[in-house]
Design an enzyme around this catalytic site. Structure first.
Site, short mmCIF file in Angstrom:
data_model
loop_
_atom_site.label_atom_id
_atom_site.label_comp_id
_atom_site.label_asym_id
_atom_site.label_seq_id
_atom_site.Cartn_x
_atom_site.Cartn_y
_atom_site.Cartn_z
N CYS A 270 0.68 -1.35 -0.24
CA CYS A 270 -0.61 -0.11 0.11
C CYS A 270 0.74 1.19 -0.38
CB CYS A 270 -0.72 -0.24 1.46
SG CYS A 270 -2.10 -1.57 1.46
N ARG B 266 1.61 1.41 -5.91
CA ARG B 266 1.77 0.22 -4.57
C ARG B 266 0.77 0.35 -4.91
NH1 ARG B 266 6.74 1.22 -1.80
NH2 ARG B 266 5.05 -0.44 0.12
N TRP C 290 -3.82 -1.87 -2.07
CA TRP C 290 -3.22 -2.80 -2.69
C TRP C 290 -4.51 -4.47 -1.78
CZ3 TRP C 290 -1.29 -8.30 -2.83
CH2 TRP C 290 -1.56 -9.19 -4.27
N ASN D 236 0.42 -0.72 6.40
CA ASN D 236 1.36 -1.59 4.87
C ASN D 236 1.62 -2.86 5.57
OD1 ASN D 236 2.08 -2.38 2.73
ND2 ASN D 236 3.98 -0.86 2.66
N GLY D 237 0.81 -4.31 5.27
CA GLY D 237 1.87 -4.88 5.73
C GLY D 237 0.77 -6.34 5.59
N GLU E 71 11.17 -12.20 -21.22
CA GLU E 71 11.09 -10.33 -20.64
C GLU E 71 10.43 -9.97 -21.36
OE1 GLU E 71 11.46 -8.69 -18.37
OE2 GLU E 71 11.09 -6.28 -19.19
N LYS F 10 6.83 -9.12 -20.63
CA LYS F 10 5.91 -7.51 -20.48
C LYS F 10 4.26 -7.55 -21.45
CE LYS F 10 7.67 -5.71 -18.05
NZ LYS F 10 8.72 -5.16 -17.59
N GLU G 267 1.58 -9.25 -18.50
CA GLU G 267 1.21 -8.23 -17.70
C GLU G 267 0.67 -7.22 -18.28
OE1 GLU G 267 4.36 -6.31 -16.51
OE2 GLU G 267 4.46 -6.08 -14.27
N HIS H 121 11.92 -29.94 -27.90
CA HIS H 121 12.10 -30.42 -27.25
C HIS H 121 10.33 -29.84 -26.79
CE1 HIS H 121 16.15 -31.77 -26.57
NE2 HIS H 121 16.55 -29.60 -26.73
N LYS I 288 3.02 -2.11 -8.10
CA LYS I 288 4.45 -1.94 -8.16
C LYS I 288 5.22 -2.66 -7.31
CE LYS I 288 7.23 0.08 -10.72
NZ LYS I 288 7.83 -0.60 -11.56
O1 M6R Z 1 10.71 -4.13 -6.91
P1 M6R Z 1 11.64 -5.46 -7.83
O2 M6R Z 1 12.08 -4.68 -8.73
O3 M6R Z 1 11.80 -5.82 -7.31
O4 M6R Z 1 10.39 -6.07 -8.45
C1 M6R Z 1 10.52 -7.01 -9.27
C2 M6R Z 1 9.49 -7.65 -9.76
O5 M6R Z 1 7.75 -7.66 -9.51
C3 M6R Z 1 8.88 -7.04 -10.85
O6 M6R Z 1 10.27 -6.52 -12.17
C4 M6R Z 1 7.34 -7.16 -11.92
O7 M6R Z 1 8.05 -8.41 -11.89
C5 M6R Z 1 7.69 -6.42 -13.22
N1 M6R Z 1 6.42 -5.85 -12.67
C6 M6R Z 1 7.62 -6.27 -14.11
O8 M6R Z 1 7.14 -5.50 -15.34
#
Ligand code: M6R
Length: 620
Positions: free
Chosen positions: A5, A30, A79, A105-106, A489, A493, A496, A512, A615
């Site tokens: 959060c 967040r 969140w 938060n937590g 990656e 992306k 996501e 394989h 995030k």
């Molecule tokens: O803040 P961080 O780099 O530790 O976050 C790690 C992952 O949660 C972050 O890279 C996530 O996979 C991204 N949303 C991907 O775009």
């Protein structure tokens, strides 16, 4: 409960509502499924408003029926982890007949036991959250401590297990906000006659760049005049001041349609700023690592831990670390690592990578490694964050604030930092020659210009391609060597932000199993190694392309300028400039970021705040 959060607190002379709302807007990355604020007005009455939905819902509500003006306030963007995203479960939570407000938060792990205890003593609850348990406990302690908010707060947080940042205020104490942190972020912003609290500096950077990072298990009380930091027993502790190196404008969209678009456009700068000040005369010397040679000389192994995109950066970094530092490297997902009794010793250097520096899985893995005697180094993009504070050494990526959930500029900055680290370690260990260093430094310094070229010359084509492909059901990505993590990656992306099924494969793995997925029309991106620097791998990947093409795949290749061998087999060719063998990933990923962005935009999605994600993932 509040998982990941955003938290903001304010005391000072100004009306707090707009300060809290703009702080929350910067923290919305967040979490964004509900939001709320509480303020203490001039008559000493506490007012509170909270709403399910994005911050705009709360904002509209407040515009229709404003809260009375107050100059002390706290705000929260949530969140949800447990307890759905409803008005009721949103924060703040009130207690003491509405006179006390708490945000959190937590996760409070012992909340069930505490709740049972409070229920037995006659307390009632309105929500399903653990936060309300903390609020009710605090109210109880407040009475037991004769209305001393700080004392009550100390005894409350001492009884909580788990991870939390907790902020509280009571209407009998206007001009005071108290906060505590355990395994969860909290920073202090120092103003002139006013002070701030935030989950990170973005919460207050438009008002002050002067900040204090508070440590683990510490409590802070802010008033307009000052800041007191103590441990959970009330003993005063020293805290470390720092200056925020970026300004509020850096965290704003600045005319771009989305933060992601802005952040992709900043990829060249993210690399350049990460390199800046760390190379001279063809060698790499990272000033932050001065005097820390001991971290690198006695090691026999490097273990890279991270999650998501940061872990893919780690996979790319492995090639550079092994090549230049000549130390064996393993890369592990942080959440897998500590649950299998890993072998660790003082000869292991654990390198964590995290944009936010708050990812709980990564933080826990770092702590675990440290407790077992390993050395720890953090690659991080956020000053004052928890993971670097828990590590023996820090190499910051200077990508600037990354707000979009999808990580882009931080990814290229992480790879850059890993390359610099590899060259630094290689030099300290005498594993890399002066000539190799000079070549690598020249290559790395050329990367920003090459990324700019791609953005300038390929972005429109890639975006057009994404529009054509907006209805795809599935997209595959193939790569080899350093191109393999880039394929992963590209796929992450796309999943996501566009919610389309996507997979990345090592091209050599096709036969394989995965080749069975290929049917006529299946789009496949292929990252082709350089024919100049990696001719053997190049030819193998070209053979892979032929194999999938023969089965009807629609092939989009990302290939170096001048690579003509791919032309007969490609439906689309996206060009990247020539670069040394290890530097191609920093270029090949750019069209993939642009592609994901273009496709999600074509599908009309919120590319900065994709569904179900946040995030910073500050829960395990
Ligand atoms: O803040 P961080 O780099 O530790 O976050 C790690 C992952 O949660 C972050 O890279 C996530 O996979 C991204 N949303 C991907 O775009």
């Amino acid at each position: 409960m509040g998982g990941m959060c955003g938290i903001v607190g304010y005391v000072g002379p100004r009306p707090s509502e707009s300060i809290l709302l703009s702080g929350l807007a910067r923290l919305e990355y967040r979490g964004y499924d509900s939001a709320g604020i509480a303020v203490i007005d001039a008559d000493g009455t506490l007012g509170m408003r909270k709403r399910a939905g994005k911050l705009g819902v709360l904002r509209d509500d407040l515009a229709r029926t404003p809260l009375p003006d107050g100059t002390t306030g706290i705000g929260h963007t949530r969140w949800a982890t447990h307890g759905g995203p409803t008005d009721q479960n949103a924060h703040p939570h009130l207690a003491d007949d509405g006179r006390l407000a708490v945000i959190h938060n937590g996760i409070i792990e012992n909340f069930a036991a505490l709740k049972a205890e409070l229920l037995a003593s006659g307390a009632t609850f309105l929500s399903e959250t653990d936060t309300e348990v903390a609020a009710v406990l605090l109210a109880h302690e407040y009475r037991a401590n004769g209305g001393d908010l700080e004392a009550a707060f100390r005894s409350t947080v001492s009884r909580l297990d788990g991870a939390f940042t907790l902020l509280a205020m009571h209407q009998e104490h206007p001009g005071l906000v108290v906060g505590a942190r355990r395994n969860s972020p909290l920073v202090i912003g120092l103003g002139d006659g006013e002070n701030f609290l935030g989950s990170d500096v973005a919460a207050f950077v438009e008002h002050t760049r002067s900040a204090l990072a508070i440590g683990q298990d510490q409590i802070v009380a802010i008033t307009p005049e000052g800041v007191r930091v103590t441990d959970f027993d009330g003993n005063a502790v020293e805290v470390e001041p720092f200056q925020v190196t970026w300004d509020a404008a850096a965290a704003e969209k600045g005319g771009w349609s989305s933060f992601m678009a802005k952040e992709v456009s900043e990829e060249p700068e993210a690399v350049a700023n990460t390199v800046r000040g760390r190379t001279h005369d063809g060698i790499v010397e990272i000033p932050e690592l001065e005097g820390l040679d001991g971290l690198f000389t006695g090691i026999h192994r490097i273990l890279v831990i991270a999650c998501g995109t940061a872990a893919y950066a780690g996979q790319v970094g492995k090639y550079a670390l092994e090549q230049w530092a000549r130390v064996p490297v393993d890369v592990e997902l942080a959440h897998e690592f500590r649950y299998r009794d890993p072998v660790l010793d003082p000869g292991t250097l654990v390198v964590s990578i995290s944009q936010s520096g708050e990812t709980m899985d990564t933080l826990m893995a770092v702590k675990y490694a440290r407790e077992r005697g390993a050395k720890t180094l953090s690659i991080c993009n956020t000053q004052g964050a928890t993971i670097p504070r828990e590590s023996d050494a820090i190499v910051y990526t200077h990508a600037g604030p990354e707000v979009a959930v999808a990580s882009t500029k931080a990814f290229v900055a992480q790879i850059t930092a890993l390359y610099l680290l590899a060259l630094h370690i290689g030099r300290v260990r005498g594993a890399v020659t002066a000539e190799q260093q000079a070549t690598a430094v020249a290559e790395i310094e050329a990367v920003p210009g090459k990324i700019s070229w791609i953005l300038e010359h390929q972005q429109e084509r890639v975006t057009q391609l994404a529009r054509w492909m907006a209805d795809s059901r599935s997209v595959l990505f193939l790569g080899r060597h350093v191109g393999f993590p880039i394929a992963l990656e590209g796929a992450l992306k796309l999943k996501e932000i566009s919610y389309i099924h996507a997979e990345g494969f090592a091209a050599g793995e096709l036969k394989h199993g995965p080749i069975a997925l290929i049917e006529p029309g299946q789009p496949v991106f292929v990252i082709v190694p350089s024919p100049v620097h990696s001719p053997v791998l190049h030819d193998k990947v070209v053979s892979n392309i032929q194999e999938i093409r023969a089965r009807g795949a629609r092939v989009i290749v990302i290939a170096e300028e001048g690579d003509a061998a791919v032309l007969p087999f490609a439906d689309e060719v996206l060009r990247i400039p020539l670069a040394g063998p290890l530097f191609e990933p920093l270029l090949a990923v750019v069209p993939l970021h642009v592609f994901a962005m273009g496709l999600a935009t074509a599908r009309g999605l919120d590319i900065d705040q994709p569904r179900n994600l946040a995030k910073s993932v500050t829960v395990e």
